[in-house]
Design an enzyme around this catalytic site. Structure first.
Site: not given
Ligand SMILES: Nc1ncnc2c1ncn2[C@@H]1O[C@H](COP(=O)(O)OP(=O)(O)O)[C@@H](O)[C@H]1O
Ligand SMILES: [Mg+2]
Length: 1079
Positions: A107-108, A112, A157, A160-161, A387, A389
């Site tokens: 997660s994070g 996404t 996060n 977080s989804s 992800g 957790e």
């Molecule tokens: N490629 C990226 N560039 C900039 N920030 C990112 C990037 N990937 C993730 N982040 C930051 O990380 C945070 C969490 O990412 P997210 O994709 O929501 O994580 P996950 O879906 O794996 O839980 C996002 O809100 C963003 O702020």
């Molecule tokens: Mg996500």
């Protein structure tokens, strides 16, 4: 090898871990750190992309970057998620392979974000056009909507989804997007009613309260203040870097683009508001006489507003919060709820309301974005699932989430590690086995149908009797005790009896990604996912547009006593479907790693990264990759792809594909250790070799393209030229024809002129000659005639002189007469006696003859004409002739009588029986019988009398009786007087002194006057002893009436009584007859 760009250019560390030297965990992490520090967040392991979350925005997602990576080879540029997206998209478009992008990580870790980057890249490079852009826009805009309702801030996060999402994007054969299908997996609905410390509820609640207009809030009966709502945790209501109000507008806009109707949006917001209101409903105990506490709603205001939002009846809901109806078979038992149960019911309703609303949203979005055509399409699936957790307290949700990640790891292992090694063995490639951890055993622990944790949980939930989380844990402890990855204090496995890190009410699972301690509390409840039927029925009855769809089981008509499938069961089934779906597609991996736990940029926590690298199996991944070959391809497709690189294989290789590839490789002088020949595939060790091949191919294709172009242009020019030439010939032919034609016409007319002049000249010459000849002939003839004449005259003069003239004269006359008669014969007039025509006279000297001939001819033709008549007819004509002689031009009446035939006996005296007596009284043959008017001598009036004429006498008889009134022998008649006019009066004058004359003369009138007089005249003329009867025609004559002589005078006057003739005695001496002019 000449390469323009390569991932080796300007490389920080190594871009592809396969190239790492020496390979160890430390060097691996060092390489990641090195690259991360230089903002290189992407690194490859072969074709797998490792993505480090930078926690800040980097300038590497610009449209320029998109263009840079577009249609480039995977290893050509420095590692980037775009390279993977491009590879997947091109493979889908050009090789017709369905693709899936599997994004995994904690997660994070940036899953996404990665999925959004992939989607935006594909959207940027695929087709363009109004329709396509609309589809793209809808697909992309489905994200903000789902994120608002399905994402929340967690400790790991901020966005977080809290649901799993798998999206199939569908493309047509050209690679243009057609639409998509989204599948969602288990929303973490417990978050609706309770959030762990430092976390928030789903974004949409905060967005609605901060972003909606005052008006909207008023309509939804909401207050902007978060603190007013029990369901919203306060400690992190405002998140740094999250602008809820702006996001609300984005979401509203996105909903509109996706195709939500305004009233649908309103309904959705109403339900969101209702959930908030629901959280504010509180209960108090109310003691009942039986000693049991019954729950009562504390403040009904919130309930009332909520009921207004949902359109439910307040009392129904109120009751549903206080009582619970349990239906068993045919019985219905109603029990009261205590306060705790009421809160449970409230939260269950809120959770269900929200999660069902979420599923409805997904369905609704799918409706909008689904492909419009049924044509076969290619699919690119993007999986972005929650992800792995590990929280302080992990419950059912984490268990489920981690199970899902376990399955994904399984698929990764299946498709990369195991599959790869197995393939080498299958293909007969020399291979030393690489050890790796296969998590199939953990998956089995969870999902095994007989003794898997999920199966046991289901069993517990369905078991009759008291079921608690403890009984569930007991069951686990007995059945899973021996499992390597299961740990519990109370299990029979004595290893853990002294493990104090393991509380009694918990169990621990060694996941592939680490050990996770799960609290058994709530497992049974959450798996059951019970909503009291009273509540679902109350919801079904609500007047809200969405409720019937959200709570179909509340339909009283469909009461179903069977339990609905448990949450765990449903999840396992949907994960199973997902896995099967993924296995049919070509996988592309993005493995996300989070560099630190603080959501901070520039911090790289070695231990954390190391942990992730380990459980993600990345080292094994590299080892397999290194030991193996970067690339493999079936001989057929390899030959097909690169055959243009060798003269012997181009354009066709006739023989086994493998031999062709061998020839090709030999020809290209690829070092022997760079590749191996498998049974059906060639294995290329190094990506660079592949890249070399690709580059050569690209160049070659360019050359081929040039060749094709050349040939095509040549063909085009040639055909154009030929066409021009053909046209030119046609034009020239036509022109020449035209020119020749003109020339010919000119020559022809000139020739004609010359010819005509020549002919004219010749003709004139000839004419002159002929004329001359003719004149000569004439002259000769004349001369000879004269000469002959002279000769003859000289010779015959002695005989001629005396009688020649008379002879010539006679002959001439004879000739003339002959001609005259013959001419007359031809010009003879007709045989009609009345024809007066006669040919003109020809010669004066024939005048007499001509007139005489005319007379003779006329007489002859009259005779001829007469000879046709019978005796009777002749008599008639004679009579008519006589009438003419007597009356023509003397009496006006005559003209009208000419055409009337003289019938004589008008009364048919001999036949008519009426006149029998009269007939017998007259012994002679009756020549004429008619009715006449006898004019009264005294007054001039007429009396009808029958008038008979015989050869000897005239008889007058009474018309009616037929009695003879007077009979006058013809010799006694001296004369007859008539007028000159058209009347029918006639006077019969008698010989003086004769017996008949005693009474005086007769004055009669008859229509047949002319006939009577004519007949009288004829009879008189033929009678033996009578004298010629005089016919006296004059307008005034004397008539002897007894002793007096009376003058009868005819005057012409205007008719007084019609057209008839009137007769009046004027005085003793005068009787006046007036005759109408017209009569
Ligand atoms: N490629 C990226 N560039 C900039 N920030 C990112 C990037 N990937 C993730 N982040 C930051 O990380 C945070 C969490 O990412 P997210 O994709 O929501 O994580 P996950 O879906 O794996 O839980 C996002 O809100 C963003 O702020
Ligand atoms: Mg996500």
């Amino acid at each position: 090898m000449e390469v323009k760009t390569s991932l080796l250019d300007n490389m920080i560390g190594v871009g592809d871990m396969v190239l790492l030297e020496p390979l160890s965990e430390d060097s691996f992490i060092e390489n990641l750190r090195n690259r991360f520090d230089h903002n290189e967040i992407y690194t490859y392991i072969g074709s797998v992309v490792i993505s480090m979350n930078p926690y800040r925005s980097l300038p590497i997602y610009t449209p320029d970057k998109v263009e840079e990576y577009r249609n480039r080879n995977f290893y050509e540029l420095s590692p980037h998620i775009y390279a993977l997206a491009d590879e997947a998209y091109r493979s889908l478009r050009d090789q017709d392979k369905d693709q899936c992008i599997l994004i995994t990580g904690e997660s994070g870790a940036g899953k996404t974000e990665a999925s959004k980057l992939v989607m935006s890249y594909v959207a940027a490079v695929c087709g363009k056009g109004q329709e396509v852009n609309k589809v793209k826009e809808q697909l992309l805009q489905s994200n903000p909507v789902l994120e608002a309702f399905g994402n929340a801030k967690t400790v790991r996060n901020d966005n977080s989804s809290r649901f799993g999402k798998y999206m199939d994007i569908e493309f047509d054969f050209k690679g243009d997007p057609l639409g998509g299908v989204i599948s969602n997996y288990l929303l973490e609905k417990s978050r609706v009613v309770k959030q762990p410390r430092g976390e928030r509820n789903f974004h949409v609640f905060y967005q609605l309260l901060s972003g909606a207009s005052d008006d909207t809030l008023k309509k939804l009966k909401l207050d902007r203040d978060f603190s007013k709502y029990n369901y919203l945790s306060l400690d992190s209501a405002v998140v740094n870097g999250l602008d809820d109000a702006a996001n609300f507008r984005t979401v509203r806009n996105a909903m509109q683009i996706v195709g939500f109707m305004e009233d649908e949006v309103q309904s959705v917001l109403e339900l969101v508001a209702a959930v908030l209101k629901l959280g504010n409903i509180e209960f108090k105990p109310e003691s009942r006489c039986n000693g049991i506490d019954e729950s009562r709603i504390k403040d009904k205001n919130d309930l009332k507003e909520m009921c207004e939002l949902l359109g439910t009846e307040q009392s129904v809901l109120e009751r549903a919060f206080s009582y619970r109806t349990v239906e068993a078979k045919l019985e219905k038992v109603s029990t009261t709820l205590n306060v705790a149960q009421a809160y449970y019911a409230r939260d269950a309703l809120a959770k269900n309301l929200y999660s069902r609303l979420f599923s409805w949203l997904v369905t609704r979005i799918n409706e909008s974005i689904k492909a419009q055509t049924k044509a076969r399409h290619k699919v690119m699936g993007v999986l972005d699932i929650y992800g792995f957790e590990i929280f302080e307290e992990n419950s059912f949700e984490q268990f489920i989430i981690n199970y899902c990640n376990e399955k994904l790891q399984q698929i990764f292992i299946e498709l990369t590690l195991r599959e790869e090694q197995e393939e080498y063995i299958r293909e007969g490639i020399e291979w030393t086995n690489i050890e790796y951890f296969n998590n199939a055993i953990i998956c089995d622990l969870i999902e095994n149908h007989q003794n898997g944790i999920l199966a046991m949980l289901d069993e517990e939930c369905l078991r009759p009797g008291t079921v608690t989380d403890e009984t569930f844990l007991d069951k686990l402890n007995t059945i899973c005790a021996e499992h390597q990855h299961f740990e519990s204090r109370l299990s029979k496995n004595s290893k853990f009896i002294t493990d104090h890190s393991l509380p009694h009410n918990c169990f621990r699972i060694q996941h592939y990604a680490g050990k996770v301690l799960y609290r058994a509390e709530g497992f049974v409840d959450k798996n059951n996912d019970l909503l009291y039927r009273d509540l679902s029925q109350a919801m079904y009855k609500a007047n809200h547009s969405l409720m019937k769809q959200l709570f179909p089981e509340g339909n009283p008509a469909k009461v179903n006593l069977k339990r609905p499938p448990t949450a765990g069961f449903q999840f396992r089934a949907s994960v199973g479907t997902l896995m099967r779906n993924l296995q049919t597609k070509n996988p592309n991996y993005i493995r996300c790693i989070k560099p630190n736990d603080k959501k901070a940029s520039h911090i790289f926590t070695d231990s954390l990264v190391c942990h992730q690298v380990r459980y993600l199996g990345l080292m094994e991944n590299v080892r397999v990759r290194r030991a193996g070959y970067a690339f493999r391809q079936a001989y057929e497709s390899c030959l097909e792809r690169y055959k243009m690189l060798c003269k012997r294989t181009w354009p066709h290789w006739r023989g086994p594909a493998r031999e062709g590839v061998e020839v090709l490789m030999a020809d290209l002088k690829v070092p022997a250790d760079e590749f191996s020949y498998g049974r059906s595939k060639i294995f290329i060790r190094n990506p660079r070799t592949l890249f070399f091949l690709e580059e050569r191919r690209r160049q070659c294709l360019q050359d081929l393209a040039t060749l094709i172009q050349k040939i095509y242009r040549g063909w085009k020019c040639r055909s154009n030229f030929l066409l021009l030439k053909k046209s030119q010939i046609v034009v020239a032919a036509w022109y020449r024809r035209y020119a020749q034609h003109n020339r010919y016409q000119k020559i022809k007319s000139a020739t004609t002129v010359v010819q005509s002049y020549t002919r004219g000249w010749q003709a004139r010459k000839l004419l002159r000659e002929l004329k001359y000849q003719k004149r000569c002939v004439e002259a000769v003839t004349t001369i000879s005639a004269f000469w002959h004449g002279t000769q003859v005259r000289r010779e015959y003069r002695k005989f001629f002189r005396a009688n020649a003239g008379k002879k010539i004269y006679d002959f001439t006359i004879q000739r003339i007469m002959q001609k005259y008669f013959l001419g007359l014969k031809n010009t003879m007039p007709s045989m009609s006696p009345v024809d007066k025509s006669w040919p003109a006279k020809p010669y004066r000297f024939l005048d007499g003859v001509h007139t005489e001939l005319r007379r003779t001819f006329h007489l002859w033709r009259c005779k001829k004409y007469r000879s046709q008549f019978t005796e009777e007819k002749k008599a008639v004509y004679e009579e008519k002739l006589e009438a003419s002689e007597i009356f023509k031009d003397k009496k006006a009446l005559y003209a009208s009588s000419v055409s009337q035939p003289f019938m004589g006996d008008y009364l048919e005296i001999s036949k008519n029986p009426k006149y029998q007596k009269l007939n017998s009284a007259v012994d002679e043959k009756v020549l004429l019988a008619d009715v006449v008017n006898k004019i009264n001598r005294a007054n001039g009036k007429g009396t009808a009398r029958i008038f008979l004429l015989t050869k000897k006498s005239v008889v007058l008889a009474d018309q009616k009786t037929g009695q003879v009134k007077a009979s006058v022998p013809l010799p006694d008649l001296t004369s007859v007087s008539v007028s000159t006019q058209s009347d029918g009066f006639f006077a019969l004058k008698l010989k003086e002194g004769s017996a008949s004359a005693v009474k005086g003369d007769f004055l009669l009138s008859s229509e047949h006057l002319i006939e009577i007089i004519t007949k009288l005249h004829r009879t008189g003329a033929t009678a033996e002893d009578s004298e010629q009867l005089n016919i006296d025609i004059s307008d005034e004559f004397l008539v002897q009436f007894k002793h007096d002589k009376v003058c009868v005078k005819f005057i012409q006057g205007a008719p007084k009584n019609g057209n008839s003739v009137s007769c009046k005695r004027k005085n003793n001496r005068l009787l006046e007859v007036s005759v109408p002019t017209t009569a």
